[in-house]
Scaffold this motif. Structure first.
Motif, mmCIF file in Angstrom:
data_model
loop_
_atom_site.group_PDB
_atom_site.id
_atom_site.type_symbol
_atom_site.label_atom_id
_atom_site.label_comp_id
_atom_site.label_asym_id
_atom_site.label_seq_id
_atom_site.Cartn_x
_atom_site.Cartn_y
_atom_site.Cartn_z
ATOM 1 N N GLU A 51 0.802 -1.217 0.000
ATOM 2 C CA GLU A 51 0.000 0.000 0.000
ATOM 3 C C GLU A 51 0.840 1.275 0.000
ATOM 4 O O GLU A 51 0.286 2.378 -0.077
ATOM 5 C CB GLU A 51 -0.921 0.013 1.219
ATOM 6 N N VAL A 52 2.157 1.138 0.063
ATOM 7 C CA VAL A 52 3.015 2.315 0.199
ATOM 8 C C VAL A 52 2.883 3.277 -0.980
ATOM 9 O O VAL A 52 2.759 4.496 -0.783
ATOM 10 C CB VAL A 52 4.479 1.887 0.421
ATOM 11 N N PRO A 53 2.925 2.824 -2.239
ATOM 12 C CA PRO A 53 2.808 3.792 -3.340
ATOM 13 C C PRO A 53 1.534 4.630 -3.279
ATOM 14 O O PRO A 53 1.573 5.847 -3.500
ATOM 15 C CB PRO A 53 2.846 2.901 -4.593
ATOM 16 N N ALA A 54 0.405 4.002 -2.963
ATOM 17 C CA ALA A 54 -0.842 4.752 -2.853
ATOM 18 C C ALA A 54 -0.791 5.721 -1.680
ATOM 19 O O ALA A 54 -1.303 6.851 -1.761
ATOM 20 C CB ALA A 54 -2.009 3.780 -2.689
ATOM 21 N N TRP A 55 -0.170 5.304 -0.573
ATOM 22 C CA TRP A 55 -0.013 6.190 0.589
ATOM 23 C C TRP A 55 0.820 7.408 0.224
ATOM 24 O O TRP A 55 0.478 8.536 0.585
ATOM 25 C CB TRP A 55 0.642 5.417 1.726
ATOM 26 N N ARG A 56 1.914 7.199 -0.518
ATOM 27 C CA ARG A 56 2.750 8.319 -0.935
ATOM 28 C C ARG A 56 1.952 9.316 -1.779
ATOM 29 O O ARG A 56 2.069 10.537 -1.606
ATOM 30 C CB ARG A 56 3.937 7.819 -1.759
ATOM 31 N N ALA A 57 1.184 8.780 -2.705
ATOM 32 C CA ALA A 57 0.393 9.655 -3.569
ATOM 33 C C ALA A 57 -0.609 10.464 -2.747
ATOM 34 O O ALA A 57 -0.798 11.675 -2.977
ATOM 35 C CB ALA A 57 -0.327 8.822 -4.627
ATOM 36 N N ARG A 58 -1.250 9.813 -1.779
ATOM 37 C CA ARG A 58 -2.217 10.513 -0.937
ATOM 38 C C ARG A 58 -1.519 11.559 -0.079
ATOM 39 O O ARG A 58 -2.024 12.672 0.098
ATOM 40 C CB ARG A 58 -2.954 9.496 -0.045
ATOM 41 N N LEU A 59 -0.368 11.224 0.457
ATOM 42 C CA LEU A 59 0.385 12.170 1.270
ATOM 43 C C LEU A 59 0.775 13.389 0.446
ATOM 44 O O LEU A 59 0.757 14.520 0.935
ATOM 45 C CB LEU A 59 1.632 11.483 1.830
ATOM 46 N N GLY A 60 1.137 13.157 -0.824
ATOM 47 C CA GLY A 60 1.482 14.268 -1.694
ATOM 48 C C GLY A 60 0.324 15.218 -1.928
ATOM 49 O O GLY A 60 0.523 16.435 -2.114
ATOM 50 N N GLN A 61 -0.892 14.684 -1.894
ATOM 51 C CA GLN A 61 -2.076 15.533 -2.031
ATOM 52 C C GLN A 61 -2.360 16.309 -0.747
ATOM 53 O O GLN A 61 -2.714 17.487 -0.788
ATOM 54 C CB GLN A 61 -3.296 14.677 -2.388
ATOM 55 N N LEU A 62 -2.196 15.649 0.394
ATOM 56 C CA LEU A 62 -2.496 16.285 1.676
ATOM 57 C C LEU A 62 -1.427 17.294 2.078
ATOM 58 O O LEU A 62 -1.735 18.307 2.712
ATOM 59 C CB LEU A 62 -2.633 15.208 2.760
ATOM 60 N N ALA A 63 -0.167 17.012 1.758
ATOM 61 C CA ALA A 63 0.944 17.883 2.171
ATOM 62 C C ALA A 63 1.955 17.973 1.032
ATOM 63 O O ALA A 63 3.023 17.355 1.086
ATOM 64 C CB ALA A 63 1.603 17.334 3.437
#
Length: 345
Positions: A51-63
């Protein structure tokens, strides 16, 4: 998760792990409401390496990371990016080099290693804050390294990138307006663990003579089995479950075994003597509390120098999430004061 034997001489931070749940320390009253406000960021942590790649993408949107132009802050800072030679066969290592505009040559250098659980983050994350809080009052050059992330790039990719960047910085310090005799390595979370690993590597490889290591809430022990890790499971910003994903992404099946290198998990190091003076801080209400306390204790036991702060009620990354809280201000002030002292020696 199975437990592994502890390093000889390592004081047991939990005085053994008792059976049953452990009561958790309270969060600081000014900090507790912040955790509710950042619930989406907290709850987005990955549940597995897949799940790390999707988490990174989401983190990039949030911060999202700032651009170089944003970091320049209308000319307040001189900011450039360089790509420097990497470990053999790997891509070049990106470095962001930043300093207050008009800074005189020969300034001290802070080599910054970003956080992100070994699986996220970038060289620009948190850099604006470091420029404002450290570079301006102390007159510093800040060099921030971008290293390869797990699980796509497991150990030793990340730490070797960081070390290659540190070597380049030491060799080219004069060129970037810095003093090669006054380099401090600094980082938080995963970057704090990598800071400690770089101090070990610099000693063992007879590399750059860094004058200090500043490790904020450092990620040090892949065994992930301390009482503080158990106490804070399911609470705070980065808990035991998220930590398990970070270490498993970095180490794979070696995580938790005796095959783990101290340059991956500095808590595994048997010898903590002859290291650069350390500043280590951590919150009392976070996963990394006990491993940070133990690491500082072992530096003292080895005859070394360490300053340790345990901030009562602090969760992981509290000073970034709640910069105006009194506890955050105290923590930031203590780091700045230590940096000033270590760079005046």
């Amino acid at each position: 998760m199975s437990e592994s034997p502890r390093t000889p001489g390592l004081p047991d931070p939990g005085l053994a792990n008792p059976a049953g749940p452990l009561p958790a320390p309270p969060f600081d009253p000014q900090l507790a409401p912040v955790l509710d406000d950042i619930g989406e960021l907290r709850d987005a942590a990955p549940a597995s390496p897949a799940e790390v790649p999707a988490w990174r993408a989401r983190l990039g949107q949030l911060a999202p990371d700032p651009t170089l132009e944003e970091l320049r802050a209308d000319g307040a800072y001189e900011v450039t990016e360089r790509h420097v030679p990497s470990p053999e066969g790997a891509p070049d290592v990106p470095l962001v080099i930043a300093r207050p505009a008009g800074l005189e040559p020969g300034a001290p250098v802070v080599y910054h290693v970003h956080g992100g659980g070994m699986i996220g983050g970038s060289s620009r994350a948190g850099l604006a804050g470091l420029l404002e809080e450290w570079a301006v009052p102390l007159g510093l050059v800040v060099v921030s390294v971008e290293y390869r992330l797990a699980p796509e790039h497991p150990y030793p990719a990340g730490v070797e990138d960081c070390y290659a960047g540190l070597e380049w910085t030491a060799r080219h310090a004069t060129e970037i307006g810095g003093d090669p005799e006054r380099i401090v390595v600094a980082g938080g979370s995963a970057g704090g663990g990598l800071t400690c690993a770089l101090a070990l590597l610099a000693r063992d490889r007879e590399g750059p003579a860094i004058v200090g290591q500043l490790a904020m809430c450092p990620m040090l022990d892949d065994r992930n089995d301390t009482p503080s890790a158990r106490q804070l499971e399911g609470r705070g910003l980065w808990d035991r479950r998220a930590n398990h994903v970070g270490w498993s992404s970095l180490l794979g099946e070696a995580r938790g075994t005796e095959q783990v290198s101290p340059y991956a998990a500095p808590a595994r190091a048997r010898d903590l003597s002859r290291l650069a003076p350390a500043f280590i801080d951590v919150g009392s209400a976070e996963t990394y509390r006990d491993e940070a306390v133990v690491y500082a204790t072992r530096i003292w036991q080895a005859g070394g120098e360490a300053e340790l702060h345990v901030w009562a009620g602090g969760f992981h990354g509290f000073d970034q999430m709640a910069p105006h809280a009194r506890l955050s201000q105290d923590a930031r002030r203590a780091r700045l004061q230590w940096l000033g002292r270590i760079l005046e020696r």
